[in-house]
Design an enzyme around this catalytic site. Structure first.
Site, short mmCIF file in Angstrom:
data_model
loop_
_atom_site.label_atom_id
_atom_site.label_comp_id
_atom_site.label_asym_id
_atom_site.label_seq_id
_atom_site.Cartn_x
_atom_site.Cartn_y
_atom_site.Cartn_z
N TYR A 26 39.77 7.98 -0.54
CA TYR A 26 41.10 8.24 -0.47
C TYR A 26 41.73 7.10 -0.41
O TYR A 26 42.49 6.00 -1.00
CB TYR A 26 41.18 9.15 -0.03
CG TYR A 26 42.90 9.70 0.55
CD1 TYR A 26 43.97 10.72 -0.62
CD2 TYR A 26 43.88 9.90 1.43
CE1 TYR A 26 45.11 11.19 -1.10
CE2 TYR A 26 45.37 9.63 1.70
CZ TYR A 26 45.51 10.70 0.68
OH TYR A 26 46.89 10.86 0.68
N ILE A 63 53.65 18.94 -1.63
CA ILE A 63 54.70 17.61 -1.63
C ILE A 63 55.54 18.15 -3.19
O ILE A 63 56.08 17.82 -3.20
CB ILE A 63 54.81 16.84 -1.27
CG1 ILE A 63 54.04 16.27 -0.14
CG2 ILE A 63 55.59 15.56 -1.29
CD1 ILE A 63 53.33 15.05 0.53
N VAL A 105 52.05 15.14 7.04
CA VAL A 105 52.92 15.66 7.00
C VAL A 105 52.14 16.83 7.42
O VAL A 105 51.94 17.40 6.65
CB VAL A 105 53.59 15.85 5.13
CG1 VAL A 105 54.49 16.93 5.00
CG2 VAL A 105 53.87 14.63 4.71
N ASP A 108 47.30 17.46 -17.64
CA ASP A 108 46.79 17.23 -16.60
C ASP A 108 46.34 15.91 -16.69
O ASP A 108 46.97 15.03 -17.67
CB ASP A 108 44.85 17.21 -16.79
CG ASP A 108 43.68 17.04 -15.47
OD1 ASP A 108 44.75 15.81 -14.79
OD2 ASP A 108 42.51 18.01 -15.68
N LYS A 159 44.26 5.17 -2.70
CA LYS A 159 46.59 4.48 -2.40
C LYS A 159 46.47 2.71 -1.95
O LYS A 159 47.58 2.64 -1.93
CB LYS A 159 46.28 5.47 -0.89
CG LYS A 159 46.27 7.10 -0.83
CD LYS A 159 47.27 7.68 -1.48
CE LYS A 159 47.10 8.47 -2.00
NZ LYS A 159 48.97 9.26 -3.20
#
Length: 276
Positions: A173, A35, A206, A80, A177
């Site tokens: 994960y 993305i 996506v 990084d 978020k």
């Protein structure tokens, strides 16, 4: 969204006069792939000078070359996102070259630790938190001093719908978020008095190779056809479709434009209506 030519992109949703990003300086973390790469193309198509930041030099050079070949402006910066010193060097280089940073797009992200929470490793959680949350905070810290001096700027982080719900098999994960939402909303309160808007764009699934692979694995595991898995997923959305990288880019372009000057601390969900 075409990688070969900015001119071939679908620009039906381009910004209108008075909302233009032409000549704006936009730094995109994670801009060498996924993305982030598509966001780099989208901002370049709007006339912005795009500073592409990432760790993969070869991939980054390809992104910059494609933008330039299509008539856009781009530079490459290696860093990084979990290394604050590297990010500061990169941000200082952008300011030295371009004079300022108008927009920071935090698109670097990672998903690790698939499986039930009792099988999720400590390293998986730390990696997600480091890249998705700490990496965003460090990028903001590297860029915001220049924005504070100019009393203005936009920061857009890429979140996700996993930050709005519990998700079996993706505890690490999803936790990152959820944490990212708290970081962005708090940063918006800190930065608001200095004219800096801070927002999230949170995509659902996506369209792309990653989602395709997930559908294929589900189809094999459940003994279903790929089409059946695809239909099951899209049937859960109000619009009965998959989100594309272009859909995500349009939301980011809007938040970076003057049309969104009074929007801050918000999480714009782009998921075709799955969370409704």
């Amino acid at each position: 969204m075409s990688r070969e030519s900015l001119d071939s992109m679908d620009t039906s949703g381009s910004l209108q006069d008075g909302e233009s990003l032409k000549s704006k300086v936009v730094l995109v973390t994670g801009g060498t792939r996924g993305i982030g790469e598509q966001l780099a193309y989208a901002f370049a198509a709007e006339g912005a000078l795009v500073a592409v930041l990432g760790r993969d030099a070869a991939a980054g050079e390809q992104v910059v070359s494609r933008i330039r070949a299509a008539g856009g402006a781009a530079t490459l910066h290696m860093a990084d996102v979990v290394d604050g010193a590297q990010l500061r060097v990169a941000a200082d280089a952008v300011v030295e070259q371009a004079g300022r940073i108008d927009v920071l797009v935090c698109a670097a992200g990672i998903a690790t630790g698939r499986g039930p929470v009792w099988e999720t490793g400590e390293r998986d959680l730390r990696t997600c938190l480091d890249v998705n949350v700490l990496g965003t905070m460090l990028a903001m810290q590297a860029v915001m001093p220049a924005m504070l001096t100019r009393h203005g700027g936009r920061i857009i982080a890429i979140g996700g719908t996993y930050g709005h719900k519990g998700v079996a098999g993706f505890a690490a994960y999803a936790a990152s978020k959820w944490a990212l939402r708290g970081l962005i909303k708090s940063a918006a309160l800190d930065a608001g008095p200095y004219g800096i808007g801070v927002n999230l764009v949170s995509p659902g699934g996506v369209e792309g190779e990653r989602l395709k692979s997930l559908f294929e694995r589900s189809a094999r595991h459940e003994g279903l056809s790929y089409e059946a898995v695809f239909e099951r997923f899209t049937s859960r959305t109000a619009l009965r479709r998959l989100v594309t990288a272009d859909d995500v880019a349009r939301a980011a372009l809007y938040l970076a434009s003057d049309a969104a000057r009074m929007i801050t601390g918000q999480d714009i969900v782009v998921d075709a209506g799955m969370l409704v």
